[in-house]
Design a protein around this motif. Structure first.
Motif, PDB file in Angstrom:
ATOM      1  N   LYS A 127      19.555 -22.618 -60.488  1.00 40.72           N
ATOM      2  CA  LYS A 127      19.033 -21.436 -61.175  1.00 40.72           C
ATOM      3  C   LYS A 127      19.526 -20.132 -60.565  1.00 40.72           C
ATOM      4  CE  LYS A 127      14.670 -19.137 -62.352  1.00 40.72           C
ATOM      5  NZ  LYS A 127      13.190 -19.256 -62.354  1.00 40.72           N
ATOM      6  N   GLU A 128      19.452 -19.990 -59.246  1.00 46.50           N
ATOM      7  CA  GLU A 128      19.681 -18.704 -58.594  1.00 46.50           C
ATOM      8  C   GLU A 128      21.075 -18.148 -58.842  1.00 46.50           C
ATOM      9  OE1 GLU A 128      17.410 -16.816 -56.968  1.00 46.50           O
ATOM     10  OE2 GLU A 128      15.968 -18.284 -57.716  1.00 46.50           O
ATOM     11  N   ASN A 129      22.075 -19.010 -58.792  1.00 47.90           N
ATOM     12  CA  ASN A 129      23.448 -18.521 -58.865  1.00 47.90           C
ATOM     13  C   ASN A 129      24.132 -18.913 -60.175  1.00 47.90           C
ATOM     14  OD1 ASN A 129      25.686 -17.108 -57.858  1.00 47.90           O
ATOM     15  ND2 ASN A 129      26.619 -18.988 -57.106  1.00 47.90           N
ATOM     16  N   THR A 130      23.354 -19.084 -61.225  1.00 50.06           N
ATOM     17  CA  THR A 130      23.925 -19.377 -62.539  1.00 50.06           C
ATOM     18  C   THR A 130      23.571 -18.249 -63.499  1.00 50.06           C
ATOM     19  OG1 THR A 130      23.750 -21.765 -62.210  1.00 50.06           O
ATOM     20  CG2 THR A 130      24.011 -20.998 -64.463  1.00 50.06           C
ATOM     21  N   LEU A 131      24.589 -17.683 -64.116  1.00 50.37           N
ATOM     22  CA  LEU A 131      24.407 -16.640 -65.115  1.00 50.37           C
ATOM     23  C   LEU A 131      24.185 -17.292 -66.473  1.00 50.37           C
ATOM     24  CD1 LEU A 131      24.613 -13.731 -66.252  1.00 50.37           C
ATOM     25  CD2 LEU A 131      27.089 -14.038 -66.308  1.00 50.37           C
ATOM     26  N   VAL A 132      23.044 -17.018 -67.080  1.00 53.95           N
ATOM     27  CA  VAL A 132      22.712 -17.558 -68.400  1.00 53.95           C
ATOM     28  C   VAL A 132      22.633 -16.405 -69.384  1.00 53.95           C
ATOM     29  CG1 VAL A 132      21.015 -18.803 -69.785  1.00 53.95           C
ATOM     30  CG2 VAL A 132      21.420 -19.492 -67.403  1.00 53.95           C
ATOM     31  N   TRP A 179      19.952 -14.159 -64.280  1.00 52.93           N
ATOM     32  CA  TRP A 179      20.826 -14.396 -63.128  1.00 52.93           C
ATOM     33  C   TRP A 179      20.057 -13.962 -61.879  1.00 52.93           C
ATOM     34  CZ3 TRP A 179      26.290 -11.780 -62.444  1.00 52.93           C
ATOM     35  CH2 TRP A 179      27.014 -12.478 -61.463  1.00 52.93           C
ATOM     36  N   PRO A 180      19.140 -14.776 -61.386  1.00 51.79           N
ATOM     37  CA  PRO A 180      18.233 -14.353 -60.317  1.00 51.79           C
ATOM     38  C   PRO A 180      18.926 -13.801 -59.078  1.00 51.79           C
ATOM     39  CG  PRO A 180      17.490 -16.410 -61.269  1.00 51.79           C
ATOM     40  CD  PRO A 180      18.840 -16.132 -61.861  1.00 51.79           C
ATOM     41  N   GLN A 181      20.073 -14.348 -58.718  1.00 52.02           N
ATOM     42  CA  GLN A 181      20.762 -13.877 -57.516  1.00 52.02           C
ATOM     43  C   GLN A 181      21.255 -12.444 -57.666  1.00 52.02           C
ATOM     44  OE1 GLN A 181      24.753 -15.454 -55.879  1.00 52.02           O
ATOM     45  NE2 GLN A 181      23.207 -16.718 -54.869  1.00 52.02           N
ATOM     46  N   ARG A 182      21.518 -12.006 -58.883  1.00 52.14           N
ATOM     47  CA  ARG A 182      22.041 -10.663 -59.133  1.00 52.14           C
ATOM     48  C   ARG A 182      21.005  -9.743 -59.770  1.00 52.14           C
ATOM     49  NH1 ARG A 182      27.366  -8.763 -60.502  1.00 52.14           N
ATOM     50  NH2 ARG A 182      27.235  -6.508 -60.723  1.00 52.14           N
ATOM     51  N   ILE A 183      20.197 -10.296 -60.673  1.00 49.02           N
ATOM     52  CA  ILE A 183      19.182  -9.513 -61.365  1.00 49.02           C
ATOM     53  C   ILE A 183      17.839  -9.878 -60.749  1.00 49.02           C
ATOM     54  CG2 ILE A 183      18.191  -8.920 -63.603  1.00 49.02           C
ATOM     55  CD1 ILE A 183      20.749 -10.003 -64.890  1.00 49.02           C
ATOM     56  N   ALA A 184      17.365  -9.024 -59.865  1.00 48.80           N
ATOM     57  CA  ALA A 184      16.199  -9.365 -59.048  1.00 48.80           C
ATOM     58  C   ALA A 184      14.881  -9.236 -59.787  1.00 48.80           C
ATOM     59  CB  ALA A 184      16.178  -8.488 -57.796  1.00 48.80           C
ATOM     60  N   ARG A 185      14.832  -8.440 -60.845  1.00 50.63           N
ATOM     61  CA  ARG A 185      13.562  -8.228 -61.544  1.00 50.63           C
ATOM     62  C   ARG A 185      13.833  -7.981 -63.019  1.00 50.63           C
ATOM     63  NH1 ARG A 185      13.277  -2.789 -62.542  1.00 50.63           N
ATOM     64  NH2 ARG A 185      14.612  -1.431 -61.302  1.00 50.63           N
ATOM     65  N   HIS A 186      12.755  -8.043 -63.790  1.00 53.80           N
ATOM     66  CA  HIS A 186      12.897  -7.786 -65.219  1.00 53.80           C
ATOM     67  C   HIS A 186      13.325  -6.340 -65.451  1.00 53.80           C
ATOM     68  CE1 HIS A 186      11.967  -7.623 -69.491  1.00 53.80           C
ATOM     69  NE2 HIS A 186      11.342  -6.485 -69.260  1.00 53.80           N
ATOM     70  N   LYS A 187      14.283  -6.157 -66.356  1.00 50.32           N
ATOM     71  CA  LYS A 187      14.726  -4.806 -66.691  1.00 50.32           C
ATOM     72  C   LYS A 187      15.294  -4.807 -68.103  1.00 50.32           C
ATOM     73  CE  LYS A 187      18.743  -3.408 -65.259  1.00 50.32           C
ATOM     74  NZ  LYS A 187      19.910  -2.977 -64.467  1.00 50.32           N
ATOM     75  N   PHE A 221      30.911  -5.134 -68.991  1.00 51.24           N
ATOM     76  CA  PHE A 221      29.587  -4.537 -68.808  1.00 51.24           C
ATOM     77  C   PHE A 221      28.888  -5.098 -67.560  1.00 51.24           C
ATOM     78  CE2 PHE A 221      28.734  -8.112 -71.785  1.00 51.24           C
ATOM     79  CZ  PHE A 221      27.729  -8.787 -71.092  1.00 51.24           C
ATOM     80  N   SER A 222      29.646  -5.687 -66.642  1.00 53.23           N
ATOM     81  CA  SER A 222      29.038  -6.272 -65.444  1.00 53.23           C
ATOM     82  C   SER A 222      28.237  -5.261 -64.608  1.00 53.23           C
ATOM     83  CB  SER A 222      30.098  -6.949 -64.579  1.00 53.23           C
ATOM     84  OG  SER A 222      31.070  -6.025 -64.128  1.00 53.23           O
ATOM     85  N   PRO A 223      28.626  -3.956 -64.571  1.00 51.78           N
ATOM     86  CA  PRO A 223      27.789  -3.022 -63.794  1.00 51.78           C
ATOM     87  C   PRO A 223      26.355  -2.937 -64.293  1.00 51.78           C
ATOM     88  CG  PRO A 223      29.934  -2.042 -64.260  1.00 51.78           C
ATOM     89  CD  PRO A 223      29.858  -3.294 -65.061  1.00 51.78           C
ATOM     90  N   VAL A 224      26.140  -3.214 -65.584  1.00 49.64           N
ATOM     91  CA  VAL A 224      24.797  -3.140 -66.142  1.00 49.64           C
ATOM     92  C   VAL A 224      23.910  -4.250 -65.582  1.00 49.64           C
ATOM     93  CG1 VAL A 224      23.483  -3.131 -68.311  1.00 49.64           C
ATOM     94  CG2 VAL A 224      25.777  -2.171 -68.249  1.00 49.64           C
ATOM     95  N   LEU A 225      24.514  -5.321 -65.092  1.00 50.39           N
ATOM     96  CA  LEU A 225      23.747  -6.462 -64.607  1.00 50.39           C
ATOM     97  C   LEU A 225      23.174  -6.242 -63.216  1.00 50.39           C
ATOM     98  CD1 LEU A 225      26.112  -9.342 -65.799  1.00 50.39           C
ATOM     99  CD2 LEU A 225      24.146  -8.360 -66.988  1.00 50.39           C
ATOM    100  N   GLY A 226      23.537  -5.154 -62.566  1.00 54.51           N
ATOM    101  CA  GLY A 226      23.008  -4.861 -61.235  1.00 54.51           C
ATOM    102  C   GLY A 226      21.543  -4.469 -61.276  1.00 54.51           C
TER     103      GLY A 226
END
Length: 322
Positions: A127-132, A179-187, A221-226
């Motif tokens: 889960k942590e390192n998989t982008l869905v 993507w829990p490893q990159r997106i730490a919280r709901h946004k 658009f990867s910067p948006v995923l931060g």
């Protein structure tokens, strides 16, 4: 790797590594029930069962994850579900469960299949390192008759129109990323992106360089995923068109439509009669209720000219210019 053909048009079969999963060909009887439960008669493989296709695809995806979960190598799974496109064939478990008819039941069935795939992914410790990414290619097919029958259900929310239309109900779709490893919280991210942009985005994430002659209309658009807010637009503009070929262009808060009416299955109403174009402020009027063509003629003219230029010459992502 498994791909079904369209569930409305024969031949009906599964492909596994480029080969039919069954060599036995049979005649599949068509179905012409009204509203959503429709498919044409034609050839298909003996193992192809239309009512079981959605679950079959989900099970194959789960099998793939279990196989790849035993390896440290990265993997890519593309799971284009046939639902909730017609034919709407929810299983007995979901029939009558949505309070929104057969279509709603099939959407509930779809959600359950996606949930099973995600639970399999999570159970493998991936889960942590998989982008869905969960999304759709067009808005819901929700006609006036459906609205009348199920007034509490709004398949396209507040958006105007439906699948096939130039209005937002035909094009704006859910786009959910986990993507829990990159997106730490709901946004929530307020960005205009296209499914085309997945190519450039995935290339950046995986440190790949796209050739100049590939995916020129894809923007990263990867910067948006931060975790921090990213306000700079990731693409300069976006062009799309309706089923009849009516074009529109979106830039920033403005959307210009090159024509009157829906350009699709929604019937024209009095609010569009006599218009040669439409202009909407998508930030303040996402339901497209107020045509600002006369109030903002300079914005309309600028977007009209931009649409003409891009449609004739095209435009490219940074780094893809020839």
């Amino acid at each position: 790797f498994l791909v079904p053909s369209s569930l409305e048009i024969p031949p009906y079969l599964y492909l596994v590594n480029g080969q039919p999963s069954s060599r036995e060909i049979v005649e599949i009887v068509g179905n012409n029930e009204p509203r959503g439960v429709f498919w044409r008669m034609g050839k298909g493989s003996a193992d192809f069962k239309l009512p079981q296709t959605l679950d079959h695809l989900g099970e194959k995806a789960q099998e793939f994850l279990r196989q790849r979960g035993r390896s440290d190598q990265p993997f890519f799974l593309y799971l284009p579900l046939t639902s909730p496109h017609t034919p709407w064939l929810p299983s007995d478990e979901f029939t009558g469960q949505s309070s929104a008819g057969t279509y709603g039941d099939f959407v509930a069935h779809t959600d359950a299949v996606v949930g099973r795939v995600l639970r399999t992914l999570d159970s493998l410790g991936l889960k942590e390192n998989t982008l869905v990414v969960f999304t759709s290619d067009n808005g819901a097919d929700w006609k006036p008759g459906d609205k009348a029958a199920f007034p509490r259900h709004r398949a396209n929310g507040i958006l105007r129109g439906q699948k096939s239309d130039i209005w937002e109900g035909g094009h704006r779709v859910p786009f959910i990323v986990r993507w829990p490893q990159r997106i730490a919280r709901h946004k929530d991210a307020s960005q205009t992106v296209s499914l085309n942009d997945l190519v450039a985005t995935f290339a950046t994430i995986t440190a790949q360089k796209l050739p100049v002659d590939a995916a020129q209309d894809s923007f990263d658009f990867s910067p948006v995923l931060g975790t921090s807010n990213y306000l700079k637009p990731t693409r300069p503009s976006l062009i799309h068109h309706s089923i009849s070929g009516m074009f529109s262009i979106r830039r920033g808060q403005w959307k210009y439509v090159e024509g009157s009416g829906s350009g699709g299955w929604s019937k024209d109403d009095l609010t569009t009669k006599g218009w040669f174009a439409q202009l909407y402020d998508m930030e303040n009027d996402p339901a497209e209720t107020r045509n600002l063509l006369e109030a903002k003629p300079e914005v309309a003219q600028e977007l009209k000219e931009l649409l003409i230029r891009q449609r004739s010459a095209g435009f490219t992502r940074p780094g893809a210019e020839k």
